[in-house]
Design a protein around this motif. Structure first.
Motif, PDB file in Angstrom:
ATOM      1  N   GLN A 113      64.936  99.397  61.714  1.00  0.00           N
ATOM      2  CA  GLN A 113      66.142  99.140  62.514  1.00  0.00           C
ATOM      3  C   GLN A 113      65.982  97.878  63.351  1.00  0.00           C
ATOM      4  O   GLN A 113      66.924  97.091  63.484  1.00  0.00           O
ATOM      5  CB  GLN A 113      66.481 100.339  63.415  1.00  0.00           C
ATOM      6  N   PHE A 116      66.608  95.064  61.086  1.00  0.00           N
ATOM      7  CA  PHE A 116      68.056  95.010  60.788  1.00  0.00           C
ATOM      8  C   PHE A 116      68.794  94.317  61.941  1.00  0.00           C
ATOM      9  O   PHE A 116      69.680  93.478  61.725  1.00  0.00           O
ATOM     10  CB  PHE A 116      68.573  96.425  60.576  1.00  0.00           C
ATOM     11  N   GLU A 117      68.417  94.650  63.164  1.00  0.00           N
ATOM     12  CA  GLU A 117      69.046  94.015  64.323  1.00  0.00           C
ATOM     13  C   GLU A 117      68.672  92.530  64.377  1.00  0.00           C
ATOM     14  O   GLU A 117      69.515  91.676  64.678  1.00  0.00           O
ATOM     15  CB  GLU A 117      68.636  94.747  65.607  1.00  0.00           C
ATOM     16  N   GLN A 119      68.013  90.630  61.790  1.00  0.00           N
ATOM     17  CA  GLN A 119      68.797  89.971  60.739  1.00  0.00           C
ATOM     18  C   GLN A 119      70.231  89.702  61.214  1.00  0.00           C
ATOM     19  O   GLN A 119      70.800  88.638  60.961  1.00  0.00           O
ATOM     20  CB  GLN A 119      68.830  90.844  59.472  1.00  0.00           C
ATOM     21  N   THR A 120      70.784  90.675  61.919  1.00  0.00           N
ATOM     22  CA  THR A 120      72.148  90.526  62.427  1.00  0.00           C
ATOM     23  C   THR A 120      72.229  89.409  63.458  1.00  0.00           C
ATOM     24  O   THR A 120      73.124  88.554  63.420  1.00  0.00           O
ATOM     25  CB  THR A 120      72.619  91.857  63.059  1.00  0.00           C
ATOM     26  N   LEU A 121      71.261  89.397  64.380  1.00  0.00           N
ATOM     27  CA  LEU A 121      71.244  88.378  65.433  1.00  0.00           C
ATOM     28  C   LEU A 121      71.091  86.982  64.826  1.00  0.00           C
ATOM     29  O   LEU A 121      71.773  86.032  65.224  1.00  0.00           O
ATOM     30  CB  LEU A 121      70.099  88.660  66.416  1.00  0.00           C
ATOM     31  N   ALA A 123      71.854  86.036  61.753  1.00  0.00           N
ATOM     32  CA  ALA A 123      73.069  85.685  61.016  1.00  0.00           C
ATOM     33  C   ALA A 123      74.142  85.172  61.980  1.00  0.00           C
ATOM     34  O   ALA A 123      74.801  84.168  61.721  1.00  0.00           O
ATOM     35  CB  ALA A 123      73.570  86.899  60.226  1.00  0.00           C
ATOM     36  N   VAL A 293      66.264  94.086  54.897  1.00  0.00           N
ATOM     37  CA  VAL A 293      66.551  95.461  55.308  1.00  0.00           C
ATOM     38  C   VAL A 293      68.045  95.694  55.203  1.00  0.00           C
ATOM     39  O   VAL A 293      68.843  94.846  55.617  1.00  0.00           O
ATOM     40  CB  VAL A 293      66.066  95.718  56.749  1.00  0.00           C
ATOM     41  N   ALA A 337      63.846  89.919  68.017  1.00  0.00           N
ATOM     42  CA  ALA A 337      64.991  90.805  68.271  1.00  0.00           C
ATOM     43  C   ALA A 337      65.007  91.237  69.730  1.00  0.00           C
ATOM     44  O   ALA A 337      66.057  91.247  70.383  1.00  0.00           O
ATOM     45  CB  ALA A 337      64.929  92.026  67.353  1.00  0.00           C
ATOM     46  N   VAL A 338      63.824  91.565  70.263  1.00  0.00           N
ATOM     47  CA  VAL A 338      63.726  91.945  71.679  1.00  0.00           C
ATOM     48  C   VAL A 338      64.154  90.764  72.557  1.00  0.00           C
ATOM     49  O   VAL A 338      64.965  90.910  73.481  1.00  0.00           O
ATOM     50  CB  VAL A 338      62.286  92.378  72.030  1.00  0.00           C
ATOM     51  N   GLY A 341      67.729  90.082  72.408  1.00  0.00           N
ATOM     52  CA  GLY A 341      68.420  91.138  73.143  1.00  0.00           C
ATOM     53  C   GLY A 341      68.357  90.874  74.643  1.00  0.00           C
ATOM     54  O   GLY A 341      69.325  91.092  75.368  1.00  0.00           O
TER      55      GLY A 341
ATOM     56  N   LEU B  81      67.502  97.875  77.207  1.00  0.00           N
ATOM     57  CA  LEU B  81      66.711  97.171  76.186  1.00  0.00           C
ATOM     58  C   LEU B  81      65.365  97.875  75.988  1.00  0.00           C
ATOM     59  O   LEU B  81      64.931  98.131  74.861  1.00  0.00           O
ATOM     60  CB  LEU B  81      66.488  95.720  76.636  1.00  0.00           C
ATOM     61  N   PHE B  85      64.188  99.936  72.467  1.00  0.00           N
ATOM     62  CA  PHE B  85      63.039  99.603  71.627  1.00  0.00           C
ATOM     63  C   PHE B  85      61.904 100.627  71.769  1.00  0.00           C
ATOM     64  O   PHE B  85      61.128 100.815  70.835  1.00  0.00           O
ATOM     65  CB  PHE B  85      62.559  98.168  71.883  1.00  0.00           C
ATOM     66  N   THR B 516      73.561  93.360  57.516  1.00  0.00           N
ATOM     67  CA  THR B 516      73.694  93.156  58.962  1.00  0.00           C
ATOM     68  C   THR B 516      74.683  94.179  59.510  1.00  0.00           C
ATOM     69  O   THR B 516      75.453  94.791  58.756  1.00  0.00           O
ATOM     70  CB  THR B 516      74.251  91.751  59.311  1.00  0.00           C
TER      71      THR B 516
END
Lengths: 446, 521
Positions: A113, A116-117, A119-121, A123, A293, A337-338, A341, B81, B85, B516
């Motif tokens: 996950q 996946f996050e 990859q989204t960020l 993109a 993913v 990702a962190v 975020g 956050l 995580f 995504t």
């Protein structure tokens, strides 16, 4: 001798007994006797952990780390951006750190996950719809982008802007020895690529950096038109921090977007582990290198994640795979990702804006130093190139003595001699640091 | 104080340290994504007060280059956050949680001291482009690691640049290519056994060569006669893993080496299984010319859920001039008084060029050196001995419950087969893997190597205790027993239960691609 094996001597004896063996050496009876090392390895005896910490601490002390004693104005592909405690803490959680590639998705939803996050960020930031789970570093991402571009276009010719990071260009050349790609370097004029000087009539791939190695903003509209005219794929090596305020490569029409993700929560680390960023248009997803993913469901219909489109990969396609990548830099993708975020929508724009402000202020201060000239007049964001009145390496050495890492000397490939220097300014540099740097700079170039 | 052996006979049985069945997995709810946790206006970031003049964006970036609006990421509080995580980390199996007998991956315990080393600011905060005068400690560290790896492999020189095993393979193949070109005979083929890792043939293609596959013989080793039939002066070399992916030592390695060298080919050693032979036998002594090591396997650097790794490549003397550059080197005593730098960079005369943006995955390399220093030569040898002991104990114990296709002493891993189990109960290797997850263990590697039907490739590693091996073996046996009981096939097909999600629909993921959050239907 110290190690981490739990066996007691009694247990070893019992286990050997089960196997009908007398000693541990008998386990290796299948190894031809002539090959077995008689005297063991010629390495120093093992040390207890505290002694190892002292030894490694000594090596660390022999370096000059960036910080208050060596204020960092160096970039060139590795930048001193903020790495907050929250990112350090989450990225060092041992569940992320000590797991393997997620081959069993039911017990790997955490990493899956998070990726996946990521990859989204990526993109969203790059402006193209698909991003993979990471590659080794920026150089590896460029290599894979050229491989994808050549396969998609069916042509071996590659135009490479001289504005691409020269180390990445070197790596591209190394691997072209195997793939047979014909690389043509296209030189810079006033800091930006002079595409008109390229000689290949029908390149399969065009590679450009945005901003480029000199920090300059290239005209990506012109690159898009060049690609439309020739049928080449447009590969943009973008700077993911500057992307917080710049038009995204996707918006400029890039087919593949690559970059170095170290800026998202990784310390300078003497160059690694960093994070190769790779994103592309949906048309190319079946040629995507490395892991991807995807979201799916479990047997009860609950949301779940899994590595997907596996039929592209080396363990299934073998010699016909799109890439040989297996282990990549997943922990760095989780770290990014962190960090993304933590930055969020406003923070991403803010670090880019603050870096640009610092670079503008620093550039003006350094250009006020007698004998220092700009290497180009093209617009810059976080990094800029100067021509010094004397050897840049010498100036870097002198300024290190004064407590500043002044930048990265340029080699001859950028229309300069040994007097070229690129200087980077991140959101972490204060006005006082820049003022002190400029005043030390003035003395160093005398 | 050590109790006498007699006193230990009265100790109660010890519990298994590597069984994760007691891990608390709270609830069955889906964890929301960052994007679902987001509320416009929330902010976690805090940045330094700089005093730099606050010019507006419009004065800094020309209009045609400006983003019309900030990239829409997610807007969460620091508290959310961290919670997000942390919860994700609870949905992840790891070595720190329990035994991870994933064959060919050498998932041993990763010593924490190595993480402490990598966190030293004097290592972590060094810019890779800083002049050598500022990086003497790093250069010495890299030189020392190179020397240790050359000692372990029996080679002359090494590059530390490759970031993973596959990168090392491709680097090795490009070294092979450069060597043959320097001899005036480019050659076109590379030989690979049918039991090889998939990265081998994929790397061969990227190296510009054709893959020629040779079969394994009935003992699970390279068929020497078949190999000889393929050898000619168009063969650039052979890529071998020894012990091979069946966990078996290639006993005819000296004959293989002689045959390949006779036609002018080179031998490439895939170091995926080096853990089995540390300090016992060296690739260089077997006749290999090029060796890659997986520091994230053999030298216990944490694998990070799929990297970072490190795949240094060590070579025989004749290939050293082709290594990637620049390389960290000891400098000759330039200054008589010893005041100058002792280490620097050097690019070999016929270097194939860089294979990494900088100097390799440096902090991984630092961890590996710490691991070497803790163990020393004797400690590394003990690692191999106990890894092989554990694998053979498990093979012997599970023999009869599962098929053992190549039934003879193995090295660091054993390859079992669920072929008979599948025939008699319908329960496949994949089902056995999912059932093991329920039992609190990570699954072995399944369906690899390709030459074994219903393969279960088990690599316990040296850091698992006898009690953990017993618990793992008990679980394997229970799974086989329950498979044969009424309803056994249904039980297995429904596994795993109790994990954060049940069996994942991989077909749907590939058919309806959702790469995504924005691509969700």
């Amino acid at each position: 001798m110290a190690d981490y094996t739990p066996h007691t001597e009694e247990e070893i004896a019992a286990m050997l007994g089960v196997l009908g063996l007398d000693g541990l050496d008998d386990l290796f009876a299948v190894v031809p006797a002539a090959l077995r090392l008689a005297g063991g390895l010629d390495l120093a005896p093992g040390l207890p952990e505290p002694d190892v910490m002292v030894r490694m601490g000594g090596l660390a002390a022999a370096n000059r780390a960036c910080g208050p004693d060596l204020v960092c104005f160096a970039g060139g592909g590795a930048y001193d951006h903020e790495v907050p405690p929250v990112t350090r803490a989450l990225a060092s959680r041992s569940e992320f750190v000590t797991s393997y590639t997620p081959y069993q998705p039911e017990v790997a939803q955490g990493v899956l996950q998070a990726v996946f996050e990521f990859q989204t960020l990526l993109a969203r930031l790059s402006g193209v719809p698909v991003a993979n789970a990471s590659l080794y570093d920026g150089a590896a991402a460029v290599v894979e982008a050229v491989n994808l571009g050549a396969a998609a276009s069916g042509r071996q010719g590659v135009l490479v802007s001289r504005g691409l990071n020269p180390s990445w260009r070197d790596v591209l050349g190394t691997f072209a020895a195997g793939t047979g790609h014909e690389l043509e370097d296209v030189g810079l004029e006033d800091g930006v690529t002079a595409w008109g000087t390229a000689t290949q009539p029908e390149p399969g791939v065009v590679v450009v950096a945005y901003p480029n190695y000199l920090g300059c903003l290239e005209d990506l509209g012109a690159v898009r038109r060049l690609c439309d005219r020739t049928g080449a794929l447009m590969v943009v090596a973008f700077d993911p921090v500057c992307a917080g305020i710049l038009r995204s490569p996707g918006e400029w029409g890039a087919d593949v977007v690559v970059g170095e993700g170290q800026v998202f929560g990784m310390p300078l680390s003497f160059g690694g582990p960093y994070l190769g960023l790779f994103a592309c248009g949906a048309a190319h997803v079946r040629r995507l290198p490395g892991r991807l993913v995807g979201e799916t469901v479990d047997a009860e219909g609950r949301r779940a994640y899994v590595t997907t489109l596996r039929a592209r990969e080396q363990d299934i396609r073998r010699e016909k795979a799109t890439s040989n990548v297996c282990t990549n830099q997943t922990l760095m993708a989780v770290t990014a990702a962190v960090q993304m975020g933590w930055l969020g929508t406003s923070g991403m724009a803010e670090i880019a804006l603050r870096s640009a402000r610092g670079a503008r202020y620093c550039r003006s201060a350094l250009l006020a130093v007698p004998g220092v000239e700009p290497l180009s007049t093209a617009p810059v964001v976080r990094e800029f190139a100067l021509r010094l009145p004397l050897s840049a390496s010498l100036v870097v050495e002198r300024l290190a003595e004064e407590g500043f890492l002044a930048g990265i000397p340029l080699d001859g490939a950028h229309g300069t001699d040994e007097r070229g220097l690129i200087v980077a300014v991140t959101e972490r540099r204060t006005r006082d640091e820049i003022d002190a740097f400029a005043s030390a700079f003035e003395k160093a170039v005398r | 104080m050590t109790p006498a052996a007699g006193a230990r006979d009265h100790l109660p049985p010890a519990a298994a340290g590597g069984r994760a069945s007691s891990a608390p997995l709270l609830g069955r709810d889906t964890e929301p994504t960052l994007f679902e946790l987001s509320r416009p206006g929330r902010q976690a970031w805090q940045l330094r007060t700089t005093g730099v003049p606050e010019l507006p964006l419009e004065e800094l970036v020309p209009a045609e280059h400006r983003r019309p609006s900030p990239p829409q990421l997610a807007e969460v509080s620091e508290r959310d956050l961290v919670a997000h995580f942390t919860r994700l980390s609870h949905r992840q199996f790891s070595v720190d949680l329990g035994s991870y007998p994933l064959g060919s991956c050498t998932m041993k315990y990763n010593p924490k001291v190595c993480d402490a080393v990598a966190a030293l600011p004097g290592l972590a905060d060094v810019h890779p482009g800083a002049p050598a005068s500022c990086t003497q400690g790093w250069l010495e560290l890299l030189v020392e690691l190179e020397e240790a790896l050359c000692q372990v492999t029996g080679m002359a020189a090494a590059t530390l640049q490759p970031a993973a095993g596959a990168a090392g393979e491709l680097t090795g193949l490009l070294l092979m290519r450069a060597w043959h070109e320097s001899q005036g005979r480019p050659r076109s083929k590379v030989i690979i056994p049918d039991s090889a890792h998939g990265t081998n043939p994929a790397s061969v293609t990227l190296g510009g060569y054709q893959t020629v596959t040779v079969p394994s013989d009935e003992r699970g080793c390279v068929d020497l006669a078949a190999l000889r039939a393929e050898l000619d002066d168009d063969v650039a070399g052979i890529m071998l893993t020894n012990p091979n992916t069946l966990g078996l030592f290639e006993e005819e390695i000296l004959d293989i080496a002689a045959a390949v060298h006779e036609v002018g080919g080179l031998l490439y050693y895939d170091g995926a299984n080096l853990n089995a032979i540390l300090g016992v036998v060296r690739p260089g002594d077997m006749g290999f010319d090029i060796v890659h090591l997986n520091l994230h396997k053999t030298f216990a650097t944490p694998h990070g859920g799929g990297g970072p790794g490190a795949g240094p490549v060590a070579v025989a003397p004749r290939l050293a001039p082709f290594l990637p550059g620049p390389r960290p080197v000891r400098l000759d005593a330039v200054d008589v008084d010893g005041a100058g730098p002792r280490f620097g960079w050097e690019t070999p005369e016929h270097s194939i060029g860089r294979v990494h943006s900088w100097h390799g995955n440096a902090l991984v390399l630092a961890r590996a050196l710490a691991y070497v220093l803790v163990h020393g030569g004797d400690g590394l040898r003990r690692v191999a001995q106990l890894a092989v002991l554990n694998a053979n104990w498990l093979r012997t114990r599970l023999h009869g419950t599962y098929d053992v296709p190549y039934d003879r002493p193995c090295m660091h891993e054993c390859v079992l087969s669920a072929a008979t189990l599948k025939r008699t109960t319908g329960v496949r290797a994949l089902d056995v893997a999912k059932r093991l997850l329920e039992e609190g263990f990570h699954a072995p590697t399944v369906y690899f190597p390709l030459v074994v039907d219903e393969a279960l490739m088990v690599e316990p590693t040296e850091t698992e205790s006898l009690q953990t091996l017993e618990a793992l073996a008990d679980a394997f046996e229970r799974i086989a027993r329950q498979a044969a009981a009424p309803g056994g096939a249904e039980l297995a097909a429904g596994a795993p239960h109790g994990t954060p999600v049940g069996r994942v629909d991989e077909t749907r993921a590939a058919r309806t691609l959702v790469p995504t959050f924005d691509a969700r239907p």
